[in-house]
Design an enzyme around this catalytic site. Structure first.
Site, short mmCIF file in Angstrom:
data_model
loop_
_atom_site.label_atom_id
_atom_site.label_comp_id
_atom_site.label_asym_id
_atom_site.label_seq_id
_atom_site.Cartn_x
_atom_site.Cartn_y
_atom_site.Cartn_z
CE1 TYR A 55 16.67 12.04 27.32
CE2 TYR A 55 17.78 11.58 25.23
CZ TYR A 55 16.62 11.62 26.00
OH TYR A 55 15.42 11.23 25.45
CB SER A 68 16.21 8.38 23.65
OG SER A 68 16.75 9.28 22.71
O1 NJP Z 1 8.85 15.64 26.67
P1 NJP Z 1 8.08 16.78 27.47
P2 NJP Z 1 8.35 14.45 25.72
N1 NJP Z 1 8.80 13.76 37.87
O2 NJP Z 1 9.16 17.65 28.01
C1 NJP Z 1 7.59 14.94 33.05
C2 NJP Z 1 11.50 10.75 25.42
N2 NJP Z 1 11.96 11.21 24.12
O3 NJP Z 1 6.92 14.20 25.82
O4 NJP Z 1 6.92 17.11 35.87
C3 NJP Z 1 7.68 13.51 37.18
O5 NJP Z 1 7.02 17.38 26.65
C4 NJP Z 1 7.07 16.32 32.67
O6 NJP Z 1 6.08 16.77 33.58
P3 NJP Z 1 6.33 17.88 34.73
C5 NJP Z 1 11.98 11.61 26.57
O7 NJP Z 1 13.29 11.24 26.98
C6 NJP Z 1 11.52 12.37 23.58
O8 NJP Z 1 8.93 14.67 24.39
O9 NJP Z 1 4.95 18.35 35.00
N3 NJP Z 1 7.51 13.87 35.89
C7 NJP Z 1 6.39 16.05 31.35
O10 NJP Z 1 5.07 15.59 31.55
C8 NJP Z 1 10.95 11.29 27.63
O11 NJP Z 1 11.34 10.19 28.39
C9 NJP Z 1 12.03 12.78 22.35
O12 NJP Z 1 7.27 18.89 34.17
C10 NJP Z 1 8.51 14.51 35.29
C11 NJP Z 1 7.23 14.93 30.77
O13 NJP Z 1 8.04 14.37 31.83
C12 NJP Z 1 9.69 10.98 26.82
O14 NJP Z 1 10.10 10.80 25.47
C13 NJP Z 1 12.96 12.01 21.68
C14 NJP Z 1 9.71 14.81 35.95
C15 NJP Z 1 8.16 15.44 29.68
O15 NJP Z 1 7.40 15.98 28.66
C16 NJP Z 1 8.64 12.06 26.87
O16 NJP Z 1 9.19 13.27 26.39
C17 NJP Z 1 13.41 10.86 22.27
C18 NJP Z 1 9.83 14.40 37.28
N4 NJP Z 1 10.94 14.66 38.02
C19 NJP Z 1 12.90 10.46 23.49
N5 NJP Z 1 10.53 15.47 35.08
C20 NJP Z 1 11.57 14.04 21.69
N6 NJP Z 1 10.63 14.80 22.24
O17 NJP Z 1 12.11 14.35 20.60
C21 NJP Z 1 9.86 15.58 33.93
O18 NJP Z 1 14.34 10.13 21.62
N7 NJP Z 1 8.64 15.01 34.05
#
Ligand code: NJP
Length: 247
Positions: A144, A131
């Site tokens: 975070y 990030s």
């Molecule tokens: O987020 P979102 P993004 N075990 O919420 C999974 C970084 N980032 O695609 O478990 C396994 O749509 C969750 O799946 P589920 C951010 O820090 C973003 O935007 O089924 N999986 C979902 O597939 C992150 O590292 C922004 O709920 C787990 C996914 O994670 C990455 O980009 C800005 C889990 C999250 O999908 C992807 O984020 C930035 C677990 N315990 C960095 N917990 C931004 N969007 O603006 C969650 O600087 N997941």
């Protein structure tokens, strides 16, 4: 394109992870998609023909067990979670724990499970989706930011350890991306997320981040893009702020 055939992507049930899964499957790679939500993962499987592993990456023992037989040429450490937007002194302790468990511990566990095979096969590419809140500070997101700064440090150390191994390490630090990621920061109010963060600003789309990743992957295997920082043209980072003296 490089010679990689297999990829493991965490957080592939939606957002950046799902977009990356689509992009890599389109390029003929065998994708293993990881996340906790079985339904969306099954939908992705039906769409792109990937393998799915429902898994909470915050559970280190479960990660080691689930991934022990997988050979991955490419690992995309993407799963991540945001906390509520709050000063550290007021942050819910459970959220604090979850953020560290998923963003930091989960990333370490997945890498620990899959990296030895890459080293042995002398082939691999590790991606870490971090990030802008690793290198750049912001209020109300301290935990975070700490987890993402931790992953950045981890990736930088790994790159040194892996020099000469033919395993590449690329960190991708995105700015604001149009996904449901900010939902916890707005207590689940997606309407408020859309209005506040996206209605008046261009943000990155998940596919933009996936394209950057594919660009790094596409280079010949001796070339390693160490780090990518990517934002929309409406966002700029760095700089300085000054608050007026309280009267
Ligand atoms: O987020 P979102 P993004 N075990 O919420 C999974 C970084 N980032 O695609 O478990 C396994 O749509 C969750 O799946 P589920 C951010 O820090 C973003 O935007 O089924 N999986 C979902 O597939 C992150 O590292 C922004 O709920 C787990 C996914 O994670 C990455 O980009 C800005 C889990 C999250 O999908 C992807 O984020 C930035 C677990 N315990 C960095 N917990 C931004 N969007 O603006 C969650 O600087 N997941």
């Amino acid at each position: 394109m490089s010679n990689y055939r297999t990829a493991v992507i965490t957080g592939a049930s939606r957002g950046i992870g799902a977009a990356t899964a689509r992009a890599l499957a389109k390029r003929g790679m065998e994708v293993t998609a990881i996340g906790r939500s079985a339904g969306p993962l099954e939908d992705l499987k039906a769409e792109i023909g990937c393998t799915v592993r429902p898994l909470d990456i915050g559970d280190t023992a479960a990660v080691m067990a689930a991934l022990k037989d997988i050979e991955a040429d490419v690992v995309v450490n993407n799963a991540g979670t945001m906390t509520q937007s709050a000063p550290f002194a007021e942050l819910d302790l459970l959220e604090l724990q979850q953020s560290v468990d998923v963003n930091l511990k989960g990333t370490l566990a997945v890498t620990r499970a899959l990296l030895p095979g890459m080293i042995e096969r002398k082939r691999g590419h590790l991606f870490f989706i971090t990030s802008m809140l690793g290198p750049y500070a912001a209020p109300n997101a301290s935990v975070y930011a700490a987890t993402k700064a931790g992953v950045r440090a981890f990736a930088s150390c790994l790159r040194l350890e892996l020099a000469g191994s033919r395993v590449r390490v690329t960190e991708i630090a995105p700015g604001r991306v149009h996904t449901s990621f900010f939902s916890p920061a707005f207590k689940g109010d997606m309407e408020a997320v859309e209005k506040t963060l996206f209605s008046e600003y261009d943000a990155l789309e998940p596919e933009d981040v996936a394209s950057a990743l594919v660009g790094a992957l596409d280079l010949p295997e001796h070339a390693d893009i160490n780090r990518i920082e990517i934002t929309s043209t409406d966002q700029a980072l760095g700089g300085m702020t000054y608050a007026k003296r309280a009267s």
